[in-house]
Structures are given as C-alpha cells and as structure tokens.
Design a protein around this motif. Structure first.
Motif, PDB file in Angstrom:
ATOM      1  N   TRP A   1       0.816  -1.564  -0.272  1.00 28.18           N
ATOM      2  CA  TRP A   1      -0.176   0.178  -0.312  1.00 28.18           C
ATOM      3  C   TRP A   1       0.819   1.236   0.165  1.00 28.18           C
ATOM      4  N   GLU A   2       1.565   1.500   0.935  1.00 21.66           N
ATOM      5  CA  GLU A   2       3.240   2.264   1.046  1.00 21.66           C
ATOM      6  C   GLU A   2       3.532   2.693  -0.261  1.00 21.66           C
ATOM      7  N   LYS A   3       3.860   1.740  -1.490  1.00 22.06           N
ATOM      8  CA  LYS A   3       4.103   1.528  -2.412  1.00 22.06           C
ATOM      9  C   LYS A   3       3.273   2.221  -3.189  1.00 22.06           C
ATOM     10  N   CYS A   4       2.072   2.319  -3.966  1.00 20.14           N
ATOM     11  CA  CYS A   4       1.393   2.354  -4.707  1.00 20.14           C
ATOM     12  C   CYS A   4       0.219   3.647  -4.282  1.00 20.14           C
ATOM     13  N   VAL A   5       0.915   3.847  -2.767  1.00 21.74           N
ATOM     14  CA  VAL A   5       0.361   5.319  -2.631  1.00 21.74           C
ATOM     15  C   VAL A   5       0.882   6.612  -3.267  1.00 21.74           C
ATOM     16  N   ALA A   6       2.347   5.942  -2.168  1.00 19.74           N
ATOM     17  CA  ALA A   6       3.303   6.777  -3.526  1.00 19.74           C
ATOM     18  C   ALA A   6       3.092   7.541  -4.179  1.00 19.74           C
ATOM     19  N   HIS A   7       2.836   5.859  -5.349  1.00 21.03           N
ATOM     20  CA  HIS A   7       2.562   6.634  -6.786  1.00 21.03           C
ATOM     21  C   HIS A   7       1.933   7.862  -7.099  1.00 21.03           C
ATOM     22  N   ALA A   8       0.726   7.166  -6.293  1.00 22.82           N
ATOM     23  CA  ALA A   8      -0.585   8.408  -6.984  1.00 22.82           C
ATOM     24  C   ALA A   8      -0.276   9.537  -6.811  1.00 22.82           C
ATOM     25  N   GLU A   9      -0.309   9.598  -5.378  1.00 21.15           N
ATOM     26  CA  GLU A   9       0.623  10.787  -4.468  1.00 21.15           C
ATOM     27  C   GLU A   9       1.515  11.659  -5.961  1.00 21.15           C
ATOM     28  N   LYS A  10       2.419  10.675  -6.468  1.00 24.23           N
ATOM     29  CA  LYS A  10       3.872  11.562  -7.269  1.00 24.23           C
ATOM     30  C   LYS A  10       3.108  12.200  -8.652  1.00 24.23           C
ATOM     31  N   ILE A  11       2.038  10.711  -9.225  1.00 24.25           N
ATOM     32  CA  ILE A  11       1.559  12.062 -10.087  1.00 24.25           C
ATOM     33  C   ILE A  11       0.601  12.688  -9.665  1.00 24.25           C
ATOM     34  N   GLN A  12      -0.179  13.170  -8.721  1.00 21.96           N
ATOM     35  CA  GLN A  12      -1.227  13.833  -7.828  1.00 21.96           C
ATOM     36  C   GLN A  12      -0.284  15.166  -7.826  1.00 21.96           C
ATOM     37  N   ASN A  13       0.526  15.398  -7.145  1.00 22.52           N
ATOM     38  CA  ASN A  13       1.810  16.655  -7.117  1.00 22.52           C
ATOM     39  C   ASN A  13       2.497  16.768  -8.486  1.00 22.52           C
ATOM     40  N   GLU A  14       2.353  16.076  -9.059  1.00 26.89           N
ATOM     41  CA  GLU A  14       3.041  16.471 -10.657  1.00 26.89           C
ATOM     42  C   GLU A  14       2.036  17.011 -11.585  1.00 26.89           C
ATOM     43  N   ASP A  15       0.247  16.413 -11.146  1.00 28.67           N
ATOM     44  CA  ASP A  15      -0.658  17.275 -12.346  1.00 28.67           C
ATOM     45  C   ASP A  15      -1.255  19.180 -11.898  1.00 28.67           C
ATOM     46  N   ASN A  16      -0.922  18.376 -10.667  1.00 31.43           N
ATOM     47  CA  ASN A  16      -1.114  19.758  -9.793  1.00 31.43           C
ATOM     48  C   ASN A  16       0.089  20.897  -9.777  1.00 31.43           C
ATOM     49  N   GLU A  17       0.957  20.489 -10.385  1.00 29.94           N
ATOM     50  CA  GLU A  17       1.388  21.291 -10.417  1.00 29.94           C
ATOM     51  C   GLU A  17       1.618  22.389 -11.944  1.00 29.94           C
ATOM     52  N   LYS A  18       1.351  20.484 -13.037  1.00 29.47           N
ATOM     53  CA  LYS A  18       0.977  20.674 -14.094  1.00 29.47           C
ATOM     54  C   LYS A  18      -0.260  21.611 -14.374  1.00 29.47           C
ATOM     55  N   GLU A  19      -1.539  21.784 -14.464  1.00 23.27           N
ATOM     56  CA  GLU A  19      -2.465  22.303 -14.161  1.00 23.27           C
ATOM     57  C   GLU A  19      -2.288  24.017 -13.554  1.00 23.27           C
ATOM     58  N   ILE A  20      -1.122  24.356 -12.979  1.00 26.33           N
ATOM     59  CA  ILE A  20      -1.028  26.032 -12.842  1.00 26.33           C
ATOM     60  C   ILE A  20      -0.600  26.554 -14.222  1.00 26.33           C
ATOM     61  N   LEU A  21       0.949  25.500 -14.416  1.00 22.79           N
ATOM     62  CA  LEU A  21       1.220  26.169 -15.882  1.00 22.79           C
ATOM     63  C   LEU A  21       0.288  26.384 -17.023  1.00 22.79           C
ATOM     64  N   ARG A  22      -0.672  24.942 -16.858  1.00 23.39           N
ATOM     65  CA  ARG A  22      -1.685  24.904 -18.084  1.00 23.39           C
ATOM     66  C   ARG A  22      -2.729  25.934 -18.118  1.00 23.39           C
ATOM     67  N   ASP A  23      -2.814  26.485 -16.831  1.00 24.41           N
ATOM     68  CA  ASP A  23      -4.292  27.619 -16.693  1.00 24.41           C
ATOM     69  C   ASP A  23      -3.306  28.852 -17.304  1.00 24.41           C
ATOM     70  N   ILE A  24      -1.981  29.106 -17.216  1.00 25.24           N
ATOM     71  CA  ILE A  24      -1.650  29.834 -17.522  1.00 25.24           C
ATOM     72  C   ILE A  24      -1.413  30.057 -19.752  1.00 25.24           C
ATOM     73  N   SER A  25      -0.975  28.430 -20.059  1.00 24.11           N
ATOM     74  CA  SER A  25      -0.314  28.718 -20.980  1.00 24.11           C
ATOM     75  C   SER A  25      -1.622  28.685 -22.289  1.00 24.11           C
ATOM     76  N   LEU A  26      -3.037  28.570 -21.590  1.00 18.49           N
ATOM     77  CA  LEU A  26      -3.916  27.891 -22.783  1.00 18.49           C
ATOM     78  C   LEU A  26      -4.859  29.608 -22.051  1.00 18.49           C
ATOM     79  N   GLU A  27      -4.406  30.142 -21.475  1.00 13.64           N
ATOM     80  CA  GLU A  27      -4.866  31.116 -21.635  1.00 13.64           C
ATOM     81  C   GLU A  27      -4.956  32.065 -22.813  1.00 13.64           C
ATOM     82  N   SER A  28      -3.788  32.214 -23.314  1.00 12.79           N
ATOM     83  CA  SER A  28      -3.519  32.873 -24.199  1.00 12.79           C
ATOM     84  C   SER A  28      -3.767  31.946 -25.547  1.00 12.79           C
ATOM     85  N   ILE A  29      -4.649  31.179 -25.774  1.00 15.69           N
ATOM     86  CA  ILE A  29      -4.820  30.510 -26.830  1.00 15.69           C
ATOM     87  C   ILE A  29      -5.984  30.035 -27.042  1.00 15.69           C
ATOM     88  N   ILE A  30      -6.708  29.857 -25.659  1.00 10.12           N
ATOM     89  CA  ILE A  30      -8.653  30.330 -25.668  1.00 10.12           C
ATOM     90  C   ILE A  30      -8.750  31.324 -25.781  1.00 10.12           C
TER      91      ILE A  30
END
Length: 461
Positions: free
Chosen positions: A408-437
């Motif tokens: 469980w610790e390994k699987c949760v660590a993997h999911a949390e890594k994806i969650q953290n990466e996607d959370n950071e990407k959402e911030i950057l994506r929000d900025i980059s898409l604003e100039s396109i859409i």
C-alpha cells in the motif's frame, strides 16, 4: 456501400428462395402429388426452405403473434423483426479500460504541456507508441468524445482540442484539496476505496505452447461467473480491518461491469461498517459512482410535472410567479442544485468524524487501490487452473489477504507523485491556455464540425 448485415440478410433470403424453387421443381416432376405429402406442413416447409423444423416453428410463432385483430380485418400480412437488430455489438476500439483511457488523456495533456496543438491524428500516432491500440482516426475521435474532450475556438479561428470545463474544474478541486493536506502535514490517514470484479475464467492471456497448441492449460471459452470485490485501505494501515466484501454477481449481469451488480443499499451498509472499523478520523477518497452519490434531497427531474417542481420550490422558500412556465421553473431548480446538493454518504461520514473527498471523473490514476487490484488480479490469474467459482473465490480472498502495508505504501506513493505532478501542471497549463483559447462557452463546442481537424490531418500526413 451496403452494410455487411444488410448483404448477409439478402444472401440468406436468396438462399431460401432458391431452396423453395428447387423443392417445387422436384414436385413438378412427379406424376401425382398426394395431399398426404403436405399433411406435416411444418416438416415440408423446413425441407422446402432448407431450414430446421425448430427455426420454422419459431418463425411461424413470431408471425402469428405479430398479427393483430386490425391486421386480420384489413387482411394484412404478419411482420417480422430482423434478428441482427437485437444483437449487442461490443465496441472494442472505443471502449477502453481505465488504464488505457488514462494513457489517451495524459497523451493529450502532454501536447498541452509542450505548447502543441493536439489533433486526432497526432494523438493516435502517440498512443500507438505507448499501447497496442489498433483504432483508426475516426475511432480516436469517438474515444476522445467519450473522454469528454471537445473542440473549442482558438484565437486564429481554428478548433483546439479541450477537455470539458466541468471535468477540469473537478480535477483542479480534487488536486488542490489532496495536495494541500500533504503540504499542511495533516496527520489524518487518507483512505482510498473502490470496487472491482474478477471473472470465473480469469487467467493469464499467454502461455508457452507447442506448435500444435495441444499442450498447456485449457481455458474455457467465455468469462464465466463474476465476483464483485469492495475494499478500502491506506498507506498507514494497509487494508482496513474486517472491511473486505466479496460476493457473486447476478447471472443477468455477467456481460456488464461491476457497477450493475452493486447497488446503493449494499454499498451503504458496507460503507458504514467500514467507517466503524477505522481506528481514527480519516479522509475518505472515492469516485462518483451512482451508488456512491445518493442525495440527501432529491431534486425534480427534467421530466417532472409542473406541480412537483412548484412544490419543491415552495419547500425551499423560493419565490416564483404563477405565470412562469415549466421550462423557467426548471432553470430555477438547476441554479439551486449546487446550493442544496449534499451526498448521503458524505453526511454519514461527517457525523462519524470523517471527511469525504471525491475523485474527478475518468481519473483512476489518482486512486492507488487500482494498482492494488491489478496485483490481486495478477495473483488470481497465476493460480486459477480449475476455473471453478468456489476456487476463484478462495484465490481472491487469499490474494487480498496477501497484500501488505508495504504494498500500500508503494502504491500510494506512486499515486501521490502523479497527483503532485498534475497539480503543478494545472497551474502552468492554466497560464499557457489562457493565451490560446478565446472563449469557453458551451456554444463554441462543435464536435460535428470536423473540417478543421481534417485540414490539420491533411497538412501533417
């Protein structure tokens, strides 16, 4: 071009006509045709048409049942339905499992992150590099639509592939909540729950065989029966003690997934029992399946009578004019849904000292129990050699009991890594898409307008 089903039907009709012709031709060569030859009309008809007696009997019954009293008065013939229209055809090229669908979704996001325009053609090219998907460009378009992507207008007037706004909003809300808990060093354990299923004939898809394929394990055809499994766990404790639920699905539901075998009452009873076995106040993470989302207050449906809608608005102390039409009243209800929408299970958990966080739709990668289920299913597939439901049930219990807290610790660590990466990407994506859409209104979404995407595909081919 005629469809394959249509050509098959015409071919069978021609074959029957030819068989009847040969039968009558043979009769014409006889000197005397005795009435006794047609005494057994069913048998003679089957012989004339080249069909079995059972088939002729079934067709005759369908014809008799289709003739109503009005048909008999008007001297109209019977009606028949095409059997192919009742077939349930699977869609293997547009219906992917959660993991493969996640590959497609993340591929589209990679285009966003690189500042590139994703099209059905370019997405298809990238997806084929990552998994063995054999669909066409048109299948990819249908798949993207099923994953709630659509085309929206860009600054240059072209169409840009975008996720539905409500899906993006739910993902951002979930990531912000779950990541904030970790940033604040919250000590409450995060408990993930989900359901899955295991088929009776579940086994490994590939084994070593000889050239004649006569050796090796003989796997029965079909899926067989089905076990429904429901459980919950966390990195701190592993699986929640005494919260394992395994039962056999109804026979009528074997062809569908586990969602049709689980119902609200079964899940509610299991959920309350699971909460009672939690050792401390926890954060419960679960998806939005229908039996997870029973409302405390039922809202009027779109097909409700006007009196029902008016009564609901009166109970909510909402003023409205008697001259307002049903469509206007329904719009009032629609605006009030976010204010009064409360889930029954969320309230039960809150009363017992727990908090519920909902996963965004189509984002199973955020739930580590999906990896646990993959481990359990692999263990069952490795040891399932009798293909008996009782044995499969024992294997499922043993495989779940073998999952450790370290797993469980390994699987949760993997999911949390994806969650953290996607959370950071959402911030950057929000900025980059604003100039396109240029706009995100629903009216700008037009999946039926395929010319822009065709132009892009032609340019890149």
């Amino acid at each position: 071009m005629a469809s394959k089903s249509g050509s098959d039907t015409r071919s069978q009709t021609k074959k029957v006509i030819f068989n009847v012709y040969k039968f009558i031709k043979n009769l014409s060569k006889q000197d005397v045709i005795l009435p006794s030859m047609f005494a057994q009309s069913l048998k003679v008809t089957a012989e004339a048409c080249g069909l079995s007696e059972r088939t002729v009997r079934r067709i005759c019954k369908e014809g008799r049942d289709s003739v109503t009293f009005e048909d008999a008065v008007q001297v109209q013939g019977p009606t028949f339905k095409s059997p192919r229209k009742t077939y349930r055809r699977s869609k293997p090229l547009t219906e992917l499992d959660d993991f493969d669908a996640d590959i497609v979704r993340r591929t589209v996001h990679e285009f966003y992150d690189r500042g590139e325009y994703p099209t059905a053609f370019t997405i298809l090219t990238e997806v084929r590099k990552k998994c063995a998907w054999e669909g066409s460009v048109w299948s990819m378009r249908s798949l993207l639509k099923n994953l709630k992507f659509s085309f929206k207008k860009c600054n240059d007037g072209r169409k840009f592939l975008m996720e539905r706004n409500d899906i993006v909003a739910l993902r951002c809300t979930f990531l912000r909540k779950i990541c904030t808990l970790r940033e604040q060093k919250d000590t409450h354990p995060i408990v993930y729950l989900d359901e899955t299923w295991i088929n009776q004939n579940h086994s490994r898809s590939r084994i070593w065989q000889n050239d004649e394929e006569t050796a090796g394990l003989k796997v029965p055809t079909g899926k067989g029966g089905r076990l429904i499994i429901c459980h919950a766990g966390s990195a701190k404790y592993g699986f929640v003690n005494d919260s394992k639920l395994i039962f056999r699905a109804n026979v009528s539901n074997f062809e569908s997934d586990y969602h049709t075998s689980m119902n609200a009452d079964v899940f509610r009873n299991w959920f309350i029992s699971m909460l009672n076995h939690l050792e401390e106040p926890s954060v419960i993470v679960m998806d939005n399946a229908s039996y997870h989302s029973m409302l405390m207050d039922n809202f009027p449906k779109s097909n409700s009578r006007k009196a029902v809608v008016e009564e609901w608005l009166k109970n909510k102390n909402v003023n409205f004019s008697p001259q307002e039409r049903l469509s206007e009243l329904c719009e009032r209800v629609k605006k009030l849904v976010p204010t009064y929408k409360r889930y029954e299970l969320d309230e039960i958990a809150l009363q017992m000292g727990h908090e519920v966080i909902r996963l965004p739709p189509y984002h199973c990668q955020y739930n580590p129990i999906e990896l646990i289920w993959a481990q359990v299913k692999a263990e069952v597939a490795k040891k399932n050699n009798s293909f008996k439901m009782a044995d499969v049930e024992k294997l499922a219990h043993a495989a779940i009991d073998a999952v450790t807290q370290n797993d469980w610790e390994k699987c949760v660590a993997h999911a949390e890594k994806i969650q953290n990466e996607d959370n950071e990407k959402e911030i950057l994506r929000d900025i980059s898409l604003e100039s396109i859409i240029m706009t995100l209104q629903d009216d700008d979404s037009d999946w039926g307008d395929e010319e822009d995407d065709d132009d892009i595909i032609d340019e890149e081919s």
